[in-house]
Write an enzyme that holds these catalytic residues in place. Structure first.
Site, PDB file in Angstrom:
ATOM      1  N   THR A 159       0.812  -1.223   0.000  1.00  0.00           N
ATOM      2  CA  THR A 159       0.000   0.000   0.000  1.00  0.00           C
ATOM      3  C   THR A 159       0.844   1.271   0.000  1.00  0.00           C
ATOM      4  O   THR A 159       0.293   2.365  -0.050  1.00  0.00           O
ATOM      5  CB  THR A 159      -0.914   0.040   1.250  1.00  0.00           C
ATOM      6  OG1 THR A 159      -0.089  -0.167   2.405  1.00  0.00           O
ATOM      7  CG2 THR A 159      -2.001  -1.007   1.197  1.00  0.00           C
TER       8      THR A 159
ATOM      9  N   TYR B  97      15.125  -1.671  15.871  1.00  0.00           N
ATOM     10  CA  TYR B  97      14.900  -1.763  14.419  1.00  0.00           C
ATOM     11  C   TYR B  97      16.082  -2.473  13.757  1.00  0.00           C
ATOM     12  O   TYR B  97      15.902  -3.384  12.943  1.00  0.00           O
ATOM     13  CB  TYR B  97      14.702  -0.371  13.805  1.00  0.00           C
ATOM     14  CG  TYR B  97      14.542  -0.430  12.300  1.00  0.00           C
ATOM     15  CD1 TYR B  97      13.412  -1.026  11.737  1.00  0.00           C
ATOM     16  CD2 TYR B  97      15.526   0.051  11.445  1.00  0.00           C
ATOM     17  CE1 TYR B  97      13.274  -1.124  10.352  1.00  0.00           C
ATOM     18  CE2 TYR B  97      15.397  -0.037  10.064  1.00  0.00           C
ATOM     19  CZ  TYR B  97      14.268  -0.627   9.523  1.00  0.00           C
ATOM     20  OH  TYR B  97      14.125  -0.748   8.159  1.00  0.00           O
TER      21      TYR B  97
ATOM     22  N   LEU C 131      18.860   4.797   2.742  1.00  0.00           N
ATOM     23  CA  LEU C 131      17.792   5.807   2.848  1.00  0.00           C
ATOM     24  C   LEU C 131      16.865   5.793   1.634  1.00  0.00           C
ATOM     25  O   LEU C 131      17.286   6.136   0.533  1.00  0.00           O
ATOM     26  CB  LEU C 131      18.418   7.198   2.882  1.00  0.00           C
ATOM     27  CG  LEU C 131      19.044   7.748   4.161  1.00  0.00           C
ATOM     28  CD1 LEU C 131      19.636   9.121   3.860  1.00  0.00           C
ATOM     29  CD2 LEU C 131      18.014   7.853   5.268  1.00  0.00           C
TER      30      LEU C 131
ATOM     31  N   LYS D 183      16.320  -6.064  11.574  1.00  0.00           N
ATOM     32  CA  LYS D 183      16.851  -6.212  10.211  1.00  0.00           C
ATOM     33  C   LYS D 183      18.069  -7.137  10.186  1.00  0.00           C
ATOM     34  O   LYS D 183      18.345  -7.777   9.175  1.00  0.00           O
ATOM     35  CB  LYS D 183      17.145  -4.830   9.602  1.00  0.00           C
ATOM     36  CG  LYS D 183      15.854  -4.033   9.326  1.00  0.00           C
ATOM     37  CD  LYS D 183      14.914  -4.760   8.351  1.00  0.00           C
ATOM     38  CE  LYS D 183      13.638  -4.002   8.071  1.00  0.00           C
ATOM     39  NZ  LYS D 183      12.769  -4.673   7.074  1.00  0.00           N
TER      40      LYS D 183
ATOM     41  N   ASN E 272       8.008  -7.611   2.393  1.00  0.00           N
ATOM     42  CA  ASN E 272       8.358  -6.191   2.499  1.00  0.00           C
ATOM     43  C   ASN E 272       7.704  -5.498   3.695  1.00  0.00           C
ATOM     44  O   ASN E 272       8.282  -4.573   4.260  1.00  0.00           O
ATOM     45  CB  ASN E 272       7.942  -5.503   1.189  1.00  0.00           C
ATOM     46  CG  ASN E 272       7.864  -3.997   1.322  1.00  0.00           C
ATOM     47  OD1 ASN E 272       8.885  -3.305   1.304  1.00  0.00           O
ATOM     48  ND2 ASN E 272       6.652  -3.466   1.501  1.00  0.00           N
TER      49      ASN E 272
HETATM   50  P1  NDP Z   1       6.219   2.579   4.206  1.00  0.00           P
HETATM   51  O1  NDP Z   1       5.833   3.017   5.564  1.00  0.00           O
HETATM   52  O2  NDP Z   1       6.029   3.506   3.080  1.00  0.00           O
HETATM   53  O3  NDP Z   1       5.487   1.194   3.872  1.00  0.00           O
HETATM   54  C1  NDP Z   1       5.325   0.199   4.830  1.00  0.00           C
HETATM   55  C2  NDP Z   1       4.379  -0.858   4.281  1.00  0.00           C
HETATM   56  O4  NDP Z   1       4.297  -1.933   5.221  1.00  0.00           O
HETATM   57  C3  NDP Z   1       2.977  -0.327   4.075  1.00  0.00           C
HETATM   58  O5  NDP Z   1       2.471  -0.830   2.866  1.00  0.00           O
HETATM   59  C4  NDP Z   1       2.206  -0.898   5.254  1.00  0.00           C
HETATM   60  O6  NDP Z   1       0.874  -1.147   4.846  1.00  0.00           O
HETATM   61  C5  NDP Z   1       2.932  -2.217   5.469  1.00  0.00           C
HETATM   62  N1  NDP Z   1       2.768  -2.705   6.839  1.00  0.00           N
HETATM   63  C6  NDP Z   1       3.283  -2.181   7.972  1.00  0.00           C
HETATM   64  N2  NDP Z   1       2.890  -2.895   9.040  1.00  0.00           N
HETATM   65  C7  NDP Z   1       2.114  -3.904   8.554  1.00  0.00           C
HETATM   66  C8  NDP Z   1       1.412  -4.965   9.143  1.00  0.00           C
HETATM   67  N3  NDP Z   1       1.432  -5.165  10.469  1.00  0.00           N
HETATM   68  N4  NDP Z   1       0.709  -5.815   8.356  1.00  0.00           N
HETATM   69  C9  NDP Z   1       0.682  -5.619   7.031  1.00  0.00           C
HETATM   70  N5  NDP Z   1       1.327  -4.639   6.392  1.00  0.00           N
HETATM   71  C10 NDP Z   1       2.036  -3.792   7.158  1.00  0.00           C
HETATM   72  O7  NDP Z   1       7.752   2.173   4.334  1.00  0.00           O
HETATM   73  P2  NDP Z   1       8.798   1.519   3.311  1.00  0.00           P
HETATM   74  O8  NDP Z   1       8.191   1.278   2.002  1.00  0.00           O
HETATM   75  O9  NDP Z   1      10.020   2.330   3.395  1.00  0.00           O
HETATM   76  O10 NDP Z   1       9.082   0.154   4.070  1.00  0.00           O
HETATM   77  C11 NDP Z   1       8.951  -1.122   3.466  1.00  0.00           C
HETATM   78  C12 NDP Z   1      10.042  -2.029   3.991  1.00  0.00           C
HETATM   79  O11 NDP Z   1      11.308  -1.510   3.610  1.00  0.00           O
HETATM   80  C13 NDP Z   1      10.089  -2.162   5.513  1.00  0.00           C
HETATM   81  O12 NDP Z   1      10.353  -3.514   5.848  1.00  0.00           O
HETATM   82  C14 NDP Z   1      11.274  -1.281   5.898  1.00  0.00           C
HETATM   83  O13 NDP Z   1      11.864  -1.691   7.104  1.00  0.00           O
HETATM   84  C15 NDP Z   1      12.173  -1.503   4.718  1.00  0.00           C
HETATM   85  N6  NDP Z   1      13.219  -0.515   4.502  1.00  0.00           N
HETATM   86  C16 NDP Z   1      12.910   0.805   4.330  1.00  0.00           C
HETATM   87  C17 NDP Z   1      13.920   1.726   4.114  1.00  0.00           C
HETATM   88  C18 NDP Z   1      13.649   3.189   3.975  1.00  0.00           C
HETATM   89  O14 NDP Z   1      14.589   3.983   4.154  1.00  0.00           O
HETATM   90  N7  NDP Z   1      12.431   3.612   3.653  1.00  0.00           N
HETATM   91  C19 NDP Z   1      15.309   1.297   4.022  1.00  0.00           C
HETATM   92  C20 NDP Z   1      15.526  -0.098   4.259  1.00  0.00           C
HETATM   93  C21 NDP Z   1      14.508  -0.971   4.453  1.00  0.00           C
HETATM   94  P3  NDP Z   1      -0.439  -0.838   5.698  1.00  0.00           P
HETATM   95  O15 NDP Z   1      -0.177   0.392   6.488  1.00  0.00           O
HETATM   96  O16 NDP Z   1      -1.516  -0.719   4.673  1.00  0.00           O
HETATM   97  O17 NDP Z   1      -0.609  -2.064   6.512  1.00  0.00           O
HETATM   98  C1  8X3 Z   2      15.876   1.903   6.706  1.00  0.00           C
HETATM   99  C2  8X3 Z   2      17.241   2.434   6.503  1.00  0.00           C
HETATM  100  O1  8X3 Z   2      19.205   3.401   7.746  1.00  0.00           O
HETATM  101  O2  8X3 Z   2      17.132   4.694   7.690  1.00  0.00           O
HETATM  102  O3  8X3 Z   2      15.967   0.567   7.012  1.00  0.00           O
HETATM  103  O4  8X3 Z   2      17.296   2.742   9.050  1.00  0.00           O
HETATM  104  S1  8X3 Z   2      17.726   3.358   7.827  1.00  0.00           S
END
Ligand code: NDP
Ligand code: 8X3
Length: 251
Positions: free
Chosen positions: A11, A152, A184, A156, A86
């Site tokens: 989403t 966090y 990031l 990871k 994800n």
């Molecule tokens: P967003 O917050 O934009 O997206 C997070 C997504 O996870 C949403 O679609 C949310 O959907 C879903 N989500 C969260 N909790 C739940 C749950 N309990 N059940 C089902 N769905 C869930 O963040 P990102 O796209 O950045 O994050 C996605 C992944 O990437 C994460 O695992 C994050 O740790 C990882 N990541 C992100 C980085 C960054 O800098 N942005 C860097 C490295 C890794 P909804 O709210 O509809 O449930």
């Molecule tokens: C997200 C990357 O370095 O902002 O996992 O935590 S960081």
């Protein structure tokens, strides 16, 4: 017949971009998340790409709901080729000795236990069919801790251990396991981390060009489209002015 990919947390951010990219590449898509309306809107958008789309609304922390969703898949959706684990995020950036118990539980339950539940539900079919690909979205945060990252970062690191462990456990099959470790990426990630404080979240991406969800989706697409004898085990993907979880050069 088109291949099937399931993306959790489709989403927003990285998951949404992965769903779009895999649909563009011709996968029929199972997309999941907790927000029905958002999921329906993305499903409609993906439909326009001439693929089938099945939106599934459930919380990955709810094992019963996840099990019902996967076990209840219509026959034509059961043979999942690609699972993108994800769904997840960071909640809080307090020092470990001042952290919030609820935030800790949310991260552990979502990033570790939710990912494990999805793996447990989907991978047996892959092993049986001797075909499939699990892409876990880890993080640079899993390579080394940074200030306030404590729990966090630990989740990871767990994603790395679980990816490595799964890769060992399916080594006798053609199932592949990839851990993508972004740095990031500008998504809703920091808004979630700071409990809705948008100004503070914007500060995270000040003075540096961050990655986008689409950049990470390209990496996922690269890993899953490699020839079947090629297993991209890990990809660490950083913004150009980022060197690690804690070394970021801002202009
Ligand atoms: P967003 O917050 O934009 O997206 C997070 C997504 O996870 C949403 O679609 C949310 O959907 C879903 N989500 C969260 N909790 C739940 C749950 N309990 N059940 C089902 N769905 C869930 O963040 P990102 O796209 O950045 O994050 C996605 C992944 O990437 C994460 O695992 C994050 O740790 C990882 N990541 C992100 C980085 C960054 O800098 N942005 C860097 C490295 C890794 P909804 O709210 O509809 O449930
Ligand atoms: C997200 C990357 O370095 O902002 O996992 O935590 S960081």
């Amino acid at each position: 017949m088109k291949k099937i990919a399931l993306v959790t947390g489709a989403t927003s951010g990285i998951g949404e971009a992965c769903a779009r990219k895999l649909a563009e590449n011709g996968y029929n898509m199972i997309i999941t998340g907790r927000r029905t309306e958002r999921l329906e809107a993305i499903a409609a958008e993906l439909h326009a790409l001439d693929v089938e789309v099945l939106p599934l609304v459930f919380d990955v922390r709810d094992r019963e709901a996840a099990t019902a969703a996967i076990q209840g898949l219509p026959d034509e959706w059961q043979e999942i080729d690609v699972l993108v684990n994800n769904a997840g995020g960071a909640w809080g950036l307090e020092p470990e000795y001042e952290g919030n118990y609820e935030d800790w539980d949310t991260m552990i339950d979502t990033n570790i236990k939710g990912l494990l539940t999805m793996t447990r539900l989907v991978v047996p079919g892959m092993v049986e069919r001797d075909h499939g690909h699990v892409v876990n979205i880890g993080s640079v945060a899993g390579d080394a801790a940074y200030g306030g990252g404590n729990v966090y970062c630990a989740t990871k690191s767990a994603v790395k251990a679980l990816s490595d462990g799964l890769r060992i456990d399916v080594a006798h099959t053609k199932v592949r396991v990839t851990n993508i470790k972004p740095g990031l990426v500008e998504t809703n990630f920091s808004v979630t981390r700071f409990h809705g404080d948008k100004d503070r979240a914007d500060g995270v991406y000040k003075g540096i060009q961050p990655l986008t969800g689409a950049d990470i989706a390209e990496c996922v697409a690269f890993a899953v489209s490699a020839p079947e004898h090629v297993q991209v085990a890990e990809l660490l993907v950083l913004a150009t002015h980022q060197a690690s979880g804690s070394v970021i050069h801002r202009q």
